[in-house]
Design an enzyme around this catalytic site. Structure first.
Site: not given
Length: 439
Positions: A202, A151, A261, A258, A250-251, A30, A248, A325
């Site tokens: 993916k 993941l 994007k 992921c 609901a919300g 990094d 399934l 995010r």
């Protein structure tokens, strides 16, 4: 095997730690010296259940550095796990991938396999292979393979160690055999396919799950109109093995690093190639609208939010992570403040990240009780266990007006039947609406 990992975000760090746990000698790279020092002490820079413990257990096989030349020089396998954030047009930003590829090309001194773990548009592996071969300094054989991750934040360690499948995308047999060796101690099906197929697997997987979420949210909205109960509907659907029970719920929409994007990236890629995936475009539109569901509901109880005390429970996009995010809180809280509300936010792990975005004009609370005390209305945006296990009687005793708008269906409807709480959730009937609607 001697492995290097470029990037220490969710994908890179979890991959590196899990590979070290399985016995490989892993070096994670990094550019942030402070972050590297932190990880070298066995401290995780991201909130992910189980990751700090696994890091400490694996430190003998795990090291962190900013010295990419040394890390890549004699590595047998190099994973690229850097971010691919979306651009303003929805396409994936591959700048970090290309930078990592350039560093690898200029550093390797032995034959190796470069593995793209990052989520990249279809055809990117081909381009990266050409780019590496064009930039490489030493006369060595560098293979490029695709190995997408599957993941989920909050369960990333389990999803890696107990993967549903390991997809290996190659154009030659050698890199496939190397990756089989890397994953030989992983008890998961190993699928070897063409590189472009691996890249598409993916996107197709993530976007299909996003489709399920957006579909069931639209069904839930219709349930409210026609008087059906979305939980009973999804229970009936879930018995069909062709449909399944997962995704399934609901919300108020999906978020995170992921689904938003990847749906936008596949939509952009289809349009760029003169194709159209109308279902994906619709999922994006549905999800954006669903995020505002609770604010729209709130308008039934108050014409505006001027001077109202509004409690917001949960600001992360899902429980088990501090990631904000594409979280619904990022669009709802500003709307509330613009309309003159006094906003109180509670979140067990996401508060510090939220403070960085909204350092002023918000009251941050250390408990749910503090957040709802004297509140005129409460919005539940994240289904933390603390919320689901909360004594609902406290809404009635602590709130000025106990109006609870639940964007994650945390509670049973019957629990509110004999209370003076107005409970308004997603895809289900509202309990005690007459107490405050129009008053």
């Amino acid at each position: 095997m001697k492995i290097a990992v470029a990037g220490t975000g969710y994908v890179g760090l979890v991959t590196g730690v899990c590979l070290a746990h399985k016995g490989h000698q892993v070096t994670c790279v990094d550019i942030n010296e402070e972050k590297v020092a932190m990880m070298s002490r066995g401290e995780s820079p991201i909130y992910e259940p189980g990751l700090p413990e696994l890091m400490k257990e694996s430190m003998e096989s795990l090291c962190f550095t900013t010295d990419y030349r040394t890390a890549y020089r004699d590595a047998e396998v190099i994973f690229i796990g850097v971010g691919t954030p979306e651009k303003s047009d929805g396409s994936a930003n591959l700048a970090y991938v290309y930078e990592a590829a350039k560093q690898i090309a200029q550093s390797v001194e032995r034959d190796c396999v470069v593995v793209l773990k990052s989520t990249v548009p279809i055809g990117t592996n081909d381009k990266i292979e050409s780019y590496i071969h064009d930039k490489q300094v030493n006369d060595v054989k560098i293979y490029v393979a695709s190995n997408p991750e599957f993941l989920s934040q909050g369960t990333a360690v389990r999803d890696t160690l107990c993967a549903s499948r390991i997809v290996i995308g190659v154009t030659e047999d050698h890199p496939a055999e190397i990756l089989k060796k890397v994953y030989e101690n992983f008890d998961a099906p190993k699928l070897v396919v063409a590189r472009r197929s691996a890249e598409m697997i993916k996107y197709a997987s993530n976007d299909f799950l996003a489709l399920k979420i957006s579909y069931i949210n639209e069904v839930a909205n219709l349930c409210e109109t026609v008087g059906a109960n979305i939980e009973e509907v999804t229970e009936g659907m879930g018995f069909d093995e062709r449909i399944g029970k997962k995704f399934l719920r609901a919300g108020i929409g999906y978020g995170g690093s992921c689904f938003p994007k990847d749906t936008k990236a596949l939509n952009w890629l289809a349009n760029f190639n003169d194709n159209e995936i109308r279902t994906i475009r619709a999922a994006i539109e549905v999800n954006e609208n669903q995020k505002f569901k609770l604010v729209k509901k709130a308008k039934k109880y108050y014409g505006d939010f001027l001077f109202l005390n509004v409690a917001v429970l949960g600001c992360t996009f899902k429980p088990g992570t501090d990631d904000l995010r594409e979280a619904p809180s990022l669009v709802n809280v500003p709307l509330l403040m613009e309309d003159g509300a006094h906003v109180r936010v509670w979140d067990p792990v996401g508060e510090e990240n939220f403070k960085k975005l909204f350092p002023k004009k918000i009251q941050y609370c250390s408990s749910i009780e503090e957040a709802i005390s004297g509140a005129d209305i409460c919005l539940i945006l994240t289904e933390w266990d603390e919320v689901k296990n909360f004594d609902i009687r406290k809404y009635e005793t602590l709130m000025k007006k106990p109006i609870v708008l639940d964007g994650r269906n945390c509670y049973r409807l019957e629990d509110f039947e004999n209370t003076k709480i107005t409970y308004d959730s997603i895809g289900r009937k509202t309990i005690n609406p007459e107490l405050y609607i129009g008053k």
